[in-house]
Design a protein around this motif. Structure first.
Motif, short mmCIF file in Angstrom:
data_model
loop_
_atom_site.label_atom_id
_atom_site.label_comp_id
_atom_site.label_asym_id
_atom_site.label_seq_id
_atom_site.Cartn_x
_atom_site.Cartn_y
_atom_site.Cartn_z
N UNK B 50 0.81 -1.22 0.00
CA UNK B 50 0.00 0.00 0.00
C UNK B 50 0.83 1.26 0.00
N UNK B 51 1.99 1.18 0.65
CA UNK B 51 2.76 2.41 0.81
C UNK B 51 3.15 3.07 -0.52
N UNK B 52 3.75 2.33 -1.45
CA UNK B 52 4.09 2.98 -2.73
C UNK B 52 2.85 3.46 -3.48
N UNK B 53 1.75 2.68 -3.34
CA UNK B 53 0.51 3.12 -3.99
C UNK B 53 0.10 4.50 -3.47
N UNK B 54 0.18 4.63 -2.13
CA UNK B 54 -0.15 5.90 -1.51
C UNK B 54 0.76 7.01 -2.00
N UNK B 59 1.46 11.80 -5.11
CA UNK B 59 2.22 12.51 -6.13
C UNK B 59 1.30 13.07 -7.20
N UNK B 60 0.19 12.31 -7.48
CA UNK B 60 -0.70 12.79 -8.52
C UNK B 60 -1.48 14.03 -8.09
N UNK B 61 -1.38 14.40 -6.78
CA UNK B 61 -2.01 15.64 -6.31
C UNK B 61 -1.24 16.87 -6.78
N UNK B 62 0.01 16.65 -7.20
CA UNK B 62 0.86 17.81 -7.51
C UNK B 62 1.15 17.88 -9.00
N UNK B 63 1.20 19.07 -9.54
CA UNK B 63 0.84 20.33 -8.87
C UNK B 63 -0.67 20.49 -8.81
#
Lengths: 277, 267
Positions: B50-54, B59-63
């Motif tokens: 789960x960690x890398x998925x998170x 990451x896709x929140x940025x920018x």
């Protein structure tokens, strides 16, 4: 003027605070009510304006019977009795003027009082009374900015603006220093004389009572055990009121600073306990 | 003399005086906790996956993308704001009579019980549950959210108002009563001044809560920015979602700051 007829107050716990009190106070008389803590002094004056409901007996103010009045009749009767309190009982967040004018609440309608638009005569009288008690320049101060003596002066003005026929005074000096106590008692007595007001003054401090009152009533366990002049208050009488004590020893010393009644909690609302919730 | 006084010891009286009970409660609590953690099945393998998925998700929140959905974001924010303001105002207005009735030192027994009942019911359900209920009742949209937040406000505000009234200094009210004041005058002169500073502070605080809740309520169909946020997630437009979250954070912080200011000012 004021007449109590076999007034009895029994609390729900079964304590008899007052046990058949008969008392008459003529117009213009300043009466000091003395007695130990728990003797029923506070209960007695609260039975007069029915902040405490007497269990039985009758209270007359002039010709009017107070004890049987309904709520609007009681409000009208309360206008005729000014009350002065031990811890001043001012509304701290209101200004001095609002506190004094609250003495007129029995006379004005709700909206007038809500918008603080009191009749011009009331405001003029408030100014006059404030200057009489020596607080001319404090009108717009908040009550919690004043010293103890000043607060009690506001309390006196609030009681007097009711234009009462009778003053009920509950330990007016209990939270004050000895000098201020005398000043306040002197002021109350002067005002009573000016207006030929009757007053019932609860007071712990016997020397002070002797100094200012023309009549002394001693209460012990809800019963009147002395009713007479200050001169008649002998050591024997004091023992009868308060129990055994070496009265001469305490008489030679200066007036001990009296403490507020510990039985009455001085609660402060805890305003901040939720902040940060 | 010093010998006798040295033999006397003193210990602070324990909260639970019976030592058997004291130990039983400690041991019982310890055993329960051990079992509770034991049943908490932690799957380390899945945690690792789960960690890398998170990480990718974050990451896709940025920018953050404020631009491409600006219109719907603005609409959502405005809708949330009016839901917040209206529900706070209506909730506080309803809370005043309910709170007065729920104060033991003011209301006669039957009214007290009734008002406490109202408060208890309003407090039982969290805003999300209320919103789901109102969405079922009145359909999707900000009206359901507004109702949910209003009811939530009543549960919060009426309770605290009642408690503040119960805590007030009883002596000034007695004095005002002794002047022959009517009940409403008494309320206005003796009760209101004692409770008003705190109640203003709490109203602002509730405004802040209602704004945050408006986002949550929107997710279950109650309108407002929450709805916009949900749409952004559904379309995998995480950069827009990030923009929305940042705006929510900014507004909450602004309200928070001003509520502190208001509280100091009314004291």
């Amino acid at each position: 003027m004021l007449r109590l007829d076999q007034v009895v107050k029994e609390y729900k716990t079964g304590d008899r605070a007052l046990n058949g009190i008969d008392l008459q106070v003529p117009q213009g008389q300043v009466l000091a009510l003395i007695g130990p803590s728990g003797a029923g002094k506070s209960t007695l004056i609260r039975c007069v304006n029915r902040l405490v409901e007497p269990t039985s007996g009758a209270v007359y103010l002039g010709d009017q019977e107070i004890t049987s009045l309904g709520s609007s009749g009681l409000r009208r009767a309360r206008r005729r009795m000014g009350m002065i309190f031990q811890e001043y009982a001012l509304v701290e967040r209101l200004t001095v003027m609002e506190n004094v004018l609250s003495g007129r609440l029995g006379y004005v309608g709700f909206w007038r009082s809500y918008f603080r638009r009191f009749p011009r005569e009331d405001v003029a009288e408030a100014f006059r009374l404030l200057s009489r008690v020596g607080l001319d320049n404090m009108v717009d101060k908040r009550a919690d900015e004043l010293s103890g003596g000043q607060r009690q002066r506001v309390g006196i003005a609030r009681a007097l603006i009711q234009n009462p026929e009778l003053l009920l005074v509950d330990e007016p000096t209990a939270s004050l220093d000895p000098k201020t106590s005398r000043q306040i008692m002197r002021l109350i007595c002067e005002l009573c004389r000016e207006r030929t007001l009757a007053a019932v003054v609860n007071i712990h401090d016997v020397p002070l009572a002797r100094m200012f009152a023309e009549r002394i009533v001693g209460l012990r366990q809800g019963v009147i055990v002395y009713d007479g002049t200050p001169e008649g208050l002998s050591n024997q009488v004091l023992t009868e009121i308060y129990g055994v004590e070496d009265w001469d020893a305490s008489d030679t010393g200066e007036t001990a600073p009296s403490k507020p009644d510990p039985t009455r909690p001085k609660s402060k609302p805890d305003v901040e306990h939720l902040v940060g919730m | 003399m010093s010998a006798t006084s040295a033999t006397r010891t003193w210990k602070r009286p324990a909260l639970i005086s019976n030592p058997k009970w004291r130990w039983a409660i400690w041991i019982g609590a310890g055993v329960y906790l051990a079992f509770a953690f034991g049943t908490l099945e932690i799957n380390w393998a899945r945690l690792q996956e789960g960690l890398p998925r998170g990480q990718r998700f974050l990451a896709s929140f940025f920018p953050p993308d404020f631009g491409s959905r600006a219109d719907s974001i603005l609409d959502g924010i405005l809708e949330s704001l009016w839901m917040t303001v209206t529900s706070t105002v209506i909730g506080v207005m309803i809370s005043i009579p309910v709170g007065l009735g729920a104060a033991r030192n003011l209301a006669p027994r039957p009214i007290y019980l009734l008002c406490r009942g109202v408060v208890a019911i309003a407090r039982t359900f969290p805003e999300v549950i209320l919103a789901i209920f109102f969405v079922k009742l009145f359909g999707f949209g900000p009206f359901a959210g507004f109702l949910a937040l209003s009811v939530g406000t009543v549960g919060f505000y009426a309770k605290l108002l009642a408690e503040d009234i119960e805590d007030m200094d009883p002596v000034p009210p007695e004095a005002v009563l002794a002047t022959g004041a009517s009940w409403f005058q008494w309320l206005n002169y003796a009760v209101q001044p004692q409770v008003i500073p705190r109640m203003i502070g709490l109203a602002v605080y509730r405004l802040d809560i209602n704004f945050r809740e408006s986002a949550v309520v929107g997710i279950v169909g109650g309108g407002g920015i929450g709805a916009t946020l949900l749409t952004a997630f559904d379309r995998y437009e995480f950069d827009s979602a990030a923009a929305i979250l940042l705006i929510i954070i900014a507004i909450v912080m602004a309200v928070e700051y001003s509520s502190g200011f208001v509280r100091r000012w009314v004291q």
